[in-house]
Design an enzyme around this catalytic site. Structure first.
Site, PDB file in Angstrom:
ATOM      1  N   LYS A 129      -5.591   7.775   2.664  1.00 17.70           N
ATOM      2  CA  LYS A 129      -4.317   7.526   1.980  1.00 17.70           C
ATOM      3  C   LYS A 129      -4.510   7.670   0.478  1.00 17.70           C
ATOM      4  O   LYS A 129      -5.632   7.649  -0.040  1.00 17.70           O
ATOM      5  CB  LYS A 129      -3.790   6.132   2.309  1.00 17.70           C
ATOM      6  CG  LYS A 129      -4.728   4.975   1.948  1.00 17.70           C
ATOM      7  CD  LYS A 129      -4.706   4.561   0.476  1.00 17.70           C
ATOM      8  CE  LYS A 129      -5.701   3.452   0.167  1.00 17.70           C
ATOM      9  NZ  LYS A 129      -5.818   3.195  -1.308  1.00 17.70           N
ATOM     10  N   ASP A 149      -6.357  -3.283   3.553  1.00 16.24           N
ATOM     11  CA  ASP A 149      -5.693  -1.980   3.627  1.00 16.24           C
ATOM     12  C   ASP A 149      -5.487  -1.486   5.054  1.00 16.24           C
ATOM     13  O   ASP A 149      -4.746  -0.532   5.285  1.00 16.24           O
ATOM     14  CB  ASP A 149      -6.503  -0.922   2.865  1.00 16.24           C
ATOM     15  CG  ASP A 149      -6.408  -1.090   1.358  1.00 16.24           C
ATOM     16  OD1 ASP A 149      -5.604  -1.927   0.903  1.00 16.24           O
ATOM     17  OD2 ASP A 149      -7.140  -0.386   0.637  1.00 16.24           O
TER      18      ASP A 149
END
Length: 400
Positions: free
Chosen positions: A95, A222
């Protein structure tokens, strides 16, 4: 050497044919880096494609392209359908943080953040196979220095899944690592989320996606994001995930440039000063991206100043990319706590990255924004410029 039988019909009837050449196309690249080569094209086929060129002469040219791994995988898939799931290969994408605001310091020592997370097309592949062992997982990888024991988030994720569900499956796992570590790209977090998804498939999906997402926050802030559909507004420590429609077109390319040096996340946060950070409302950034797209002014990362203190060369790299890009990038910014610099708007790095000795060992990769289909895991995009796939065998027969 593997052999195969190929049945094909070519008219007019050919009595005999002679093999004229046989070659293998391999793509070799040094470990830990990606390169751009627009002259290399990889064909993706079902198993065998036969092409016969027409002509008024009696001579026929037939080209056969054969990808053996694809054939073997399909045969194995057929066996799996009969015998139950015993192996699974999944794409584990990373990401970027399109913007990252640090909004407050928490009593527990962590910081609250507000960030637009978005999955991109660069990722690892993880191969899972059921192990006959009922006491130990076995992890292997193509990258030196990656821990293979309980320090690795893959093993942590498997232990977490067994703890939460009471299942007793253990695995042999191979991690084909392409996402660099210490990059601010969430590669390890993605590996953990992918592993939880895989373990749930092997167990007949006894847990819901929501449960997987909630559990994953116990081993990493995350990780829950990757159970979104690929674009999310994340708050808290990052574990509060609000799924949003992707505000960014998928056809916008980007380039990732990561020097060998990594930024210690702990050291970056240690140097962070809340009173010196941006005061812009993160929701206003999200709204502006949704209405007007990515621009330099919306790609705010409050961790850039402390990261540039930890690694001054990273600040210089960002400045040089902006100057050399001369407008080819819509925005240039650091992802996460570093040390990856992202240039959105072009897949090509500036020429100085190739020319300067200082950057001879940087990691380079082009990428694009992707999302996840509902009730499925992420799928690696098909790209004609991808380097490092399994080799395909291209055989040309001269038929006369």
């Amino acid at each position: 050497m593997a052999s195969c039988n190929i049945l094909c019909s070519v008219k007019p009837q050919i009595d005999s044919f002679k093999k004229s050449c046989f070659f293998q196309s391999w793509s070799n690249r040094p470990h830990g880096s990606s390169y751009f080569n627009k002259n290399i094209q990889f064909r993706r086929n079902s198993f065998v494609i036969v092409k016969a060129s027409g002509s008024r002469t009696s001579k026929k040219q037939v080209e056969i392209t054969y990808n053996p791994e694809e054939k073997f995988n399909k045969l194995a898939d057929e066996v799996d359908r009969e015998a139950g799931l015993s192996r699974l290969t999944l794409f584990s994408p990373c990401k970027i943080n399109v913007f990252l605001r640090i909004t407050s310091k928490r009593d527990d020592g962590y910081h609250d953040l507000a960030s637009l997370f978005h999955v991109i097309s660069l990722g690892d592949k993880i191969k899972f196979s059921l192990s006959p062992s009922k006491s130990k997982d076995r992890l292997s990888t193509n990258v030196a220095g990656v821990p293979l024991d309980e320090r690795n988030l893959i093993i942590k994720a498997l232990n977490l899944y067994r703890k939460k569900t009471g299942t007793d499956n253990y695995f042999w796992i191979h991690l084909d690592k392409k996402v660099p570590t210490g990059a601010g790209l969430g590669g390890g977090s993605s590996n953990a989320a992918t592993t939880l998804w895989a373990a749930n498939q092997f167990s007949g999906c006894v847990a819901t996606e929501k449960e997987l997402q909630e559990w994953s926050g116990e081993i990493g802030s995350d990780i829950p994001f990757f159970f979104s559909h690929g674009a999310a507004y994340c708050t808290g420590r990052g574990e509060v995930v609000q799924d949003i429609p992707s505000p960014i077109p998928f056809d916008i390319p980007m380039v990732l440039i990561k020097p060998q040096q990594a930024c210690s996340t702990a050291e970056v946060y240690k140097r962070f000063q809340l009173d010196l950070s941006s005061k812009v409302d993160p929701l206003s950034l999200l709204e502006k991206i949704s209405t007007s797209g990515i621009s330099q002014d919306v790609c705010v990362n409050d961790l850039e100043p402390p990261a540039f203190e930890v690694l001054p060369s990273l600040k210089r790299l960002k400045q040089r990319v902006i100057a050399a890009g001369r407008g080819q990038y819509d925005a240039v910014f650091m992802s996460g706590s570093g040390s990856t610099i992202v240039g959105v708007g072009s897949p090509d790095p500036p020429q100085f990255v190739y020319d300067d000795e200082e950057y001879k060992d940087v990691f380079l990769s082009e990428a694009s924004f992707i999302t996840r289909p509902a009730n499925e895991w992420y799928v690696e995009p098909v790209s004609g410029s991808t380097i490092g796939d399994q080799p395909e065998f291209s055989t040309s027969f001269d038929m006369s």
